[in-house]
Design a protein around this motif. Sequence first.
Motif, PDB file in Angstrom:
ATOM      1  N   ARG A   1       0.956  -1.046  -0.335  1.00  0.00           N
ATOM      2  CA  ARG A   1      -0.186  -0.342   0.024  1.00  0.00           C
ATOM      3  C   ARG A   1       0.882   0.829   0.402  1.00  0.00           C
ATOM      4  NH1 ARG A   1      -3.908  -1.882   4.518  1.00  0.00           N
ATOM      5  NH2 ARG A   1      -5.315  -3.551   3.203  1.00  0.00           N
ATOM      6  N   THR A   2       0.552   2.083  -1.141  1.00  0.00           N
ATOM      7  CA  THR A   2       0.957   3.348  -0.923  1.00  0.00           C
ATOM      8  C   THR A   2       0.339   4.782   0.574  1.00  0.00           C
ATOM      9  OG1 THR A   2      -1.106   4.288  -1.788  1.00  0.00           O
ATOM     10  CG2 THR A   2       0.966   3.815  -3.322  1.00  0.00           C
ATOM     11  N   LEU A   3       0.844   5.842   0.582  1.00  0.00           N
ATOM     12  CA  LEU A   3       0.750   6.667   1.819  1.00  0.00           C
ATOM     13  C   LEU A   3      -1.106   6.954   1.567  1.00  0.00           C
ATOM     14  CD1 LEU A   3       4.094   9.252   2.444  1.00  0.00           C
ATOM     15  CD2 LEU A   3       2.704   6.859   3.812  1.00  0.00           C
ATOM     16  N   ALA A   4      -0.991   6.769   0.451  1.00  0.00           N
ATOM     17  CA  ALA A   4      -2.649   7.785   0.270  1.00  0.00           C
ATOM     18  C   ALA A   4      -3.258   6.470   0.435  1.00  0.00           C
ATOM     19  CB  ALA A   4      -2.253   8.446  -1.514  1.00  0.00           C
ATOM     20  N   ASP A   5      -2.740   5.247   0.515  1.00  0.00           N
ATOM     21  CA  ASP A   5      -3.889   4.301   0.870  1.00  0.00           C
ATOM     22  C   ASP A   5      -4.268   4.196   1.717  1.00  0.00           C
ATOM     23  OD1 ASP A   5      -4.383   3.185  -2.386  1.00  0.00           O
ATOM     24  OD2 ASP A   5      -2.615   1.597  -1.780  1.00  0.00           O
TER      25      ASP A   5
END
Length: 74
Positions: A2-6
Amino acid sequence: MRTLADHVYLDSSFDTLIELPSAGSTLENPYVYDSTARELKGMASRGLLKIVDERRYGDSQNDLISKLTFQRLR
C-alpha cells in the motif's frame, strides 16, 4: 504493498472532511506530500473521494500541492 495515499484513504471516515496531514508525519517532505496528494486526486477521478480544497505553493498547475482536504465517498 500500500502507498501512503492508500493508508490515508483507508484510515479516513466516510462523509468527514479530512485534511492530508503534513507537519510531524511522513508527509512533511513537500515532494512526498505532493505525490500523495496527486495520488488522492487520482482516486477522486475514480469516484472514491471528493477533493474539497487544494492549495499550491504557486499559481501554476505544475507547482507542488501544499494542502489538500478531501471527503471519502466510498
